[in-house]
Enzyme design. Structure first.
Site, short mmCIF file in Angstrom:
data_model
loop_
_atom_site.label_atom_id
_atom_site.label_comp_id
_atom_site.label_asym_id
_atom_site.label_seq_id
_atom_site.Cartn_x
_atom_site.Cartn_y
_atom_site.Cartn_z
N GLN A 1 0.82 -1.21 0.00
CA GLN A 1 0.00 0.00 0.00
C GLN A 1 0.86 1.26 0.00
OE1 GLN A 1 -2.20 0.65 3.63
NE2 GLN A 1 -3.81 1.76 2.60
N GLY A 2 0.67 2.12 -0.99
CA GLY A 2 1.42 3.36 -1.09
C GLY A 2 0.57 4.56 -0.72
N TYR A 3 0.26 4.67 0.56
CA TYR A 3 -0.52 5.81 1.06
C TYR A 3 0.37 6.78 1.83
CZ TYR A 3 -5.33 4.23 0.02
OH TYR A 3 -6.50 3.89 -0.61
N SER A 4 0.94 6.31 2.95
CA SER A 4 1.67 7.21 3.84
C SER A 4 2.94 7.75 3.20
CB SER A 4 2.04 6.47 5.13
OG SER A 4 0.89 6.13 5.86
N GLU B 1 -10.14 -1.49 5.38
CA GLU B 1 -8.93 -1.76 6.16
C GLU B 1 -9.23 -1.66 7.64
OE1 GLU B 1 -4.33 -0.15 6.71
OE2 GLU B 1 -5.79 1.11 5.68
N SER C 1 -4.58 6.86 12.49
CA SER C 1 -4.33 6.78 13.92
C SER C 1 -5.64 6.80 14.71
CB SER C 1 -3.44 7.94 14.38
OG SER C 1 -4.14 9.16 14.32
#
Length: 398
Positions: free
Chosen positions: A126-129, A244, A383
């Site tokens: 996953q390339g989110y953060s 998720e 978070s």
């Protein structure tokens, strides 16, 4: 809600239990039950066994090769697998990007990617953060500039779980810098073998290589790998995050680990009695169990909503918060139960099965690593502080 399972559902539970008992490799089960490190090959073997049975996509619609199971069947399946010591399904492909491709992808993308996700032949990350974009995904800075029939991607992703194993990465990229941040984001599927991609390990405080930095320098991505419409990636990202956060709740895993905690507390002694007989310690176990039952009911409600093709709402945030808190609380009690035996952390020795004289009982060896690793749960997937804000806005209108 009727919480009693029907005779048909109980029969399905027996079917799942029999399959897992027959098909789960003993070495994988040993690692899971004892909290030892799993390798890619372990996950691949289990996904292959599920795929051969026709159960590789337990949450998928039958039209895409999934089981077409009801919400209750999916719940029973995951509960039985966790209880038996099966590894969790790596979510990035099966439970995260696949639902997005099913809902918003083209027919060509569905045909290209879904079969290999289902069989476990291709792994995803996953390339989110990003270094400055964690829970605030609207601030994504990785850019994708259209160049003919491709996008040129530049930027950095971080905390990318299992990128060292992944064949593909699904990325949020900025395709328009002139509009409101949420409106300028797109959802791209990128081959990890593409020139310009560099993966650098991040070693976490438990000594594991689980997460990574991913650098993208002039990476050329075919425009056909854009999911849905350009600049609509924010919508797809929210859809994915709902799934998720639901998965992070980990009800089945928490039940298995709670049972493990009880077993260890029955073996450890305090003042000449089993620790589980200590009033204060047993009260903390009881509180976790009460919270877990309440969370389980909420999880069933969310699954029922998904079956009616309603995306998870604020309940997904509740699951994410409470599910992660319960899992962390269990690891805390596990380490407290064995006392100083939880302190040594030697991953190489653990992997080799070493049990020295001062290491204490075998079950104590991985507890420090598990405790440290579980600190991440309240951060990833958005978070817990952000989830509380979502609940306040969506339910309380604050």
């Amino acid at each position: 809600m009727n919480l009693n399972f029907t005779a048909e559902e109980q029969g399905f539970r027996r079917q799942v239990r029999e399959f897992v008992a027959k098909s789960l490799p003993a070495d994988i089960q040993h690692k899971v039950v004892n909290g030892l490190i799993l390798e890619r090959y372990d996950y691949v073997r289990w996904q292959a066994a599920l795929h051969e049975q026709g159960w590789g996509g337990s949450s998928w619609a039958s039209e895409f090769g999934g089981t077409g199971w009801s919400a209750v069947q999916k719940y029973i399946f995951e509960e039985e697998c966790a209880a038996a010591g099966a590894p969790r399904i790596i979510p990035f492909g099966v439970k995260m990007v696949a639902p997005v491709i099913m809902a918003f992808g083209s027919a060509a993308q569905q045909q290209r990617f879904l079969p290999n996700i289902l069989s476990g032949q291709e792994w995803w990350c996953q390339g989110y953060s990003e270094p400055g974009s964690g829970s605030d995904l609207a601030s994504v800075k990785t850019t994708a500039v259209r160049d003919g029939d491709a996008y040129i991607v530049n930027g950095q992703k971080t905390w990318t779980t299992q990128a060292q194993y992944a064949d593909w990465i699904f990325c949020l990229v900025r395709t328009d810098t002139e509009v409101k941040p949420q409106r300028g984001i797109s959802f791209l599927l990128i081959d990890m073998k593409s020139p310009g991609i560099t993966v650098r390990p991040i070693i976490t405080m438990d000594g594991a290589h689980e997460v990574n930095e991913v650098w993208l320098e002039n990476v050329r991505v075919p425009a056909e790998n854009l999911v849905g419409q350009e600049n609509q990636g924010w919508t797809y990202a929210k859809f994915l995050l709902g799934h998720e956060r639901t998965n992070i709740a980990g009800i089945g895993i928490a039940k298995r680990e709670l049972a493990r905690l009880k077993r260890i507390a029955a073996l450890e002694m305090k003042n000449g009695k089993p620790l589980i007989k200590d009033p204060l310690f047993s009260a903390r176990i009881a509180q976790i169990e009460i919270d877990l039952v309440a969370l389980e009911i909420t999880n069933l409600r969310v699954l029922s909503a998904e079956e009616q093709r309603r995306a998870p709402g604020p309940e997904a945030s509740i699951l994410k918060i409470k599910g992660t808190e319960i899992q962390q609380a269990i690891t805390e009690l596990l380490t407290q139960a064995v006392g100083s035996y939880a302190l040594p952390l030697r991953r190489e020795a653990m992997a080799a099965g070493y049990q020295g004289e001062m290491a204490g009982p075998f079950y104590a060896t991985p507890l420090a690593a598990n405790y440290l690793n579980m600190r991440k749960l309240s951060i990833y997937g958005g978070s817990n502080e952000i989830q509380k804000n979502i609940i306040a806005q969506m339910i309380l209108g604050l």
